[in-house]
Design an enzyme around this catalytic site. Structure first.
Site, mmCIF file in Angstrom:
data_model
loop_
_atom_site.group_PDB
_atom_site.id
_atom_site.type_symbol
_atom_site.label_atom_id
_atom_site.label_comp_id
_atom_site.label_asym_id
_atom_site.label_seq_id
_atom_site.Cartn_x
_atom_site.Cartn_y
_atom_site.Cartn_z
ATOM 1 C CG ASP A 113 72.183 8.227 20.423
ATOM 2 O OD1 ASP A 113 71.652 8.626 19.386
ATOM 3 O OD2 ASP A 113 72.669 7.090 20.548
ATOM 4 C CG HIS A 157 80.833 5.101 20.399
ATOM 5 N ND1 HIS A 157 81.563 4.348 19.530
ATOM 6 C CD2 HIS A 157 79.644 5.343 19.814
ATOM 7 C CE1 HIS A 157 80.849 4.162 18.428
ATOM 8 N NE2 HIS A 157 79.679 4.746 18.573
HETATM 9 N N1 CMC Z 1 77.675 5.177 31.998
HETATM 10 C C1 CMC Z 1 78.411 4.620 32.973
HETATM 11 N N2 CMC Z 1 79.385 3.726 32.759
HETATM 12 C C2 CMC Z 1 79.632 3.347 31.502
HETATM 13 C C3 CMC Z 1 78.905 3.891 30.418
HETATM 14 C C4 CMC Z 1 77.890 4.839 30.704
HETATM 15 N N3 CMC Z 1 77.176 5.377 29.715
HETATM 16 N N4 CMC Z 1 79.352 3.332 29.276
HETATM 17 C C5 CMC Z 1 80.316 2.482 29.608
HETATM 18 N N5 CMC Z 1 80.499 2.491 30.958
HETATM 19 C C6 CMC Z 1 81.507 1.723 31.703
HETATM 20 C C7 CMC Z 1 81.081 0.268 31.836
HETATM 21 O O1 CMC Z 1 80.366 0.037 33.019
HETATM 22 C C8 CMC Z 1 82.421 -0.446 31.816
HETATM 23 O O2 CMC Z 1 82.970 -0.333 33.100
HETATM 24 P P1 CMC Z 1 83.906 -1.541 33.678
HETATM 25 O O3 CMC Z 1 85.085 -1.598 32.763
HETATM 26 O O4 CMC Z 1 84.253 -1.073 35.055
HETATM 27 O O5 CMC Z 1 83.077 -2.764 33.644
HETATM 28 C C9 CMC Z 1 83.279 0.409 30.879
HETATM 29 O O6 CMC Z 1 82.699 1.725 30.924
HETATM 30 C C10 CMC Z 1 83.282 -0.081 29.438
HETATM 31 O O7 CMC Z 1 81.937 -0.237 29.017
HETATM 32 P P2 CMC Z 1 81.423 -1.412 28.085
HETATM 33 O O8 CMC Z 1 79.968 -1.596 28.284
HETATM 34 O O9 CMC Z 1 82.311 -2.610 28.284
HETATM 35 O O10 CMC Z 1 81.743 -0.783 26.657
HETATM 36 P P3 CMC Z 1 81.088 -1.178 25.310
HETATM 37 O O11 CMC Z 1 82.010 -0.734 24.250
HETATM 38 O O12 CMC Z 1 80.702 -2.626 25.304
HETATM 39 O O13 CMC Z 1 79.721 -0.328 25.276
HETATM 40 C C11 CMC Z 1 78.137 1.386 24.912
HETATM 41 C C12 CMC Z 1 79.539 0.845 24.567
HETATM 42 C C13 CMC Z 1 77.811 2.528 23.952
HETATM 43 C C14 CMC Z 1 77.089 0.273 24.723
HETATM 44 C C15 CMC Z 1 78.136 1.899 26.369
HETATM 45 O O14 CMC Z 1 79.062 2.951 26.516
HETATM 46 C C16 CMC Z 1 76.748 2.342 26.843
HETATM 47 O O15 CMC Z 1 75.958 1.501 27.276
HETATM 48 N N6 CMC Z 1 76.427 3.675 26.720
HETATM 49 C C17 CMC Z 1 75.101 4.157 27.040
HETATM 50 C C18 CMC Z 1 74.167 3.899 25.868
HETATM 51 C C19 CMC Z 1 74.437 4.819 24.694
HETATM 52 O O16 CMC Z 1 74.578 6.029 24.855
HETATM 53 N N7 CMC Z 1 74.449 4.233 23.484
HETATM 54 C C20 CMC Z 1 74.622 4.993 22.237
HETATM 55 C C21 CMC Z 1 75.916 4.677 21.571
HETATM 56 S S1 CMC Z 1 76.304 5.833 20.229
HETATM 57 C C22 CMC Z 1 75.032 5.708 19.065
HETATM 58 C C23 CMC Z 1 74.695 4.340 18.598
HETATM 59 O O17 CMC Z 1 75.506 3.423 18.573
HETATM 60 O O18 CMC Z 1 73.545 4.151 18.213
#
Ligand code: CMC
Length: 429
Positions: free
Chosen positions: A364, A306
């Site tokens: 989720d 998140h």
């Molecule tokens: N699985 C594997 N690695 C992950 C995941 C994951 N679910 N989420 C983040 N990472 C890693 C990502 O690869 C990155 O690694 P690095 O620093 O080495 O590049 C690091 O963690 C930070 O991730 P980010 O994408 O820069 O973080 P963000 O804040 O931009 O993204 C997120 C947040 C929710 C989009 C992301 O965690 C994700 O894609 N999660 C899976 C989708 C998900 O479950 N979304 C629902 C969110 S909660 C409900 C809602 O908002 O609707």
């Protein structure tokens, strides 16, 4: 609010920036006059360090894993309140007394039906359309069906549009579902409470009455409550940005629904259950953990991670308990998907990759297991999120419209394209 300042030295010139102090959370540097005084923009794609507005509605402490609506912790609201009471709280700022609650309940309930002409509007869609695709279109079309509540400058019309949206979204979501499975629409039943009415509209058929199980209705209500608001996430910011131009509330909520659909946001509940089903059994978990950690593999653990929570998402904790309860009520003692989910969570939370990046289950991760056990297909998970979040979107939209300092949202950019150049005739290119 600004009793402190920070000084920015730009090429020898000092610029004082007021520091705004919130009730809770980090201070904010007020950079509104920065461009005028320093001729520079700030650069923050993805808004990782930027507060786009001030708000009194929802507070998240991502490090502690806390979520409050109007100051009330989500755990207390989940245990003691109801979705409609939470709607009142989000919309008006305080918990209602008995008379206020009864009046609000009546106002919402009286608006549950949709314009009869809307039934025909649905028939223009393909039956195999995703219910979210249908909802984006139908909610956007509400401004055509209810033009008498689109004047955003009239507080009474804003109020009516808000009630209409909260009341009609379950009806529209249920219609989108019924249309996709080729069954007739059910009219709302105003004898039923909000959650029971939604379940009845989804699962009742003319040939066979659906008896709403009160325990499942309670679980449905809880799912609505947990999704009701989440401060300035992508879809809420979309609603605010759309609304900042003066667009009508139905158009703004349709924009929010469109944004929510993405798999990084609300679409993750569908993606998470599909992922758990694809994993299928606990012995395949290490393979998927490996894929999630592999930089060259785009796979991510859906329902994990998140932007704000760097600790347990408090909603996921309640969801996990509810998943156990609902499966118990339904007599599904052995659910392979729930087993995979729990084991996946356990392994991930002990794995250095997830620990270091502070990746925890989010809302989720478990919601799809509950919804699936209740009988919803995966395509309905995000529509249910959308109908629950409508009150949050509309509360944030109303807050923005009422703000006398409101301005159209208009980000600037760091232009990295071609410098000025002259047009070249086709024959000379
Ligand atoms: N699985 C594997 N690695 C992950 C995941 C994951 N679910 N989420 C983040 N990472 C890693 C990502 O690869 C990155 O690694 P690095 O620093 O080495 O590049 C690091 O963690 C930070 O991730 P980010 O994408 O820069 O973080 P963000 O804040 O931009 O993204 C997120 C947040 C929710 C989009 C992301 O965690 C994700 O894609 N999660 C899976 C989708 C998900 O479950 N979304 C629902 C969110 S909660 C409900 C809602 O908002 O609707």
């Amino acid at each position: 609010m600004a009793d402190k300042t920070a000084t920015l030295n730009l090429g020898g010139k000092d610029i004082d920036l007021p520091i705004l102090t919130p009730t809770k959370g980090p201070d904010c540097l007020d950079i509104r006059k920065l461009y005028a005084q320093g001729d520079v923009f700030t650069f923050d794609p993805g808004f990782t360090s930027t507060a786009a507005c001030d708000s009194t509605i929802t507070y998240i402490d991502g490090d502690k894993g806390e979520l409050w609506y109007r100051g009330y912790p989500i755990e207390q609201l989940a245990a003691k309140s109801s979705y409609l009471e939470v709607c009142y709280l989000l919309l008006y700022g305080e918990l209602p007394d008995a008379a206020q609650m009864a009046d609000f309940d009546t106002r919402v309930t009286r608006h549950t039906m949709v314009h009869e002409q809307m039934h025909k509007f649905f028939s223009g869609f393909r039956r195999d359309a995703h219910p979210m695709a249908t909802m984006v279109g139908v909610v956007g079309a509400m401004s055509a069906f209810y033009p008498d509540s689109t004047d955003i400058n009239d507080p009474m019309q804003r109020e009516i549009a808000s009630i209409r949206l909260i009341a009609k979204l379950p009806t529209i979501a249920a219609m989108a579902y019924k249309y996709s499975v080729g069954q007739p629409f059910n009219y709302p039943d105003n004898e039923l409470d909000y959650a029971s009415n939604f379940l009845n509209m989804c699962f009742s058929v003319p040939a066979e009455k659906y008896k709403v199980d009160p325990a499942l209705a309670r679980a449905m209500d809880l799912i609505f409550t947990l999704h009701a608001d989440h401060e300035q996430n992508a879809s809420t910011s979309t609603v605010r940005l759309a609304g900042s131009s003066g667009a009508n509330p139905f158009a703004c909520i349709a924009a929010g629904i469109a944004c929510l659909w993405g798999p990084a946001h609300g679409g993750a509940n569908q993606a998470a259950l599909e992922m758990l089903q694809e994993i299928g059994s606990v012995d395949r978990i290490p393979e998927y953990i490996g894929k999630a950690k592999d930089k060259d593999d785009p796979f991510r653990l859906m329902g994990f991670g998140h932007r704000v929570y760097k600790n347990f998402d408090p909603r996921a904790k309640v969801m996990k308990e509810t998943a156990d309860e609902v499966l118990g009520i339904l007599g599904i003692e052995k659910n392979e998907t729930l087993k995979v989910a729990k084991e996946l969570e356990r392994i991930a939370l002990e794995d250095d990759y997830f620990v270091e990046k502070k990746l925890y289950p989010n809302v989720d991760f478990y919601s799809g297991i509950i919804l699936s056990a209740m009988g919803f297909p995966t395509s309905m998970f995000t529509p249910i999120f959308a109908l629950s979040r409508t009150v949050g979107w509309i509360s944030q939209w109303k807050e923005m419209i009422a703000d006398p300092q409101g301005k159209i949202g208009r980000p600037r950019q760091l232009y990295v394209g071609a410098d000025r150049r002259d047009y070249v005739e086709k024959s000379k290119r």
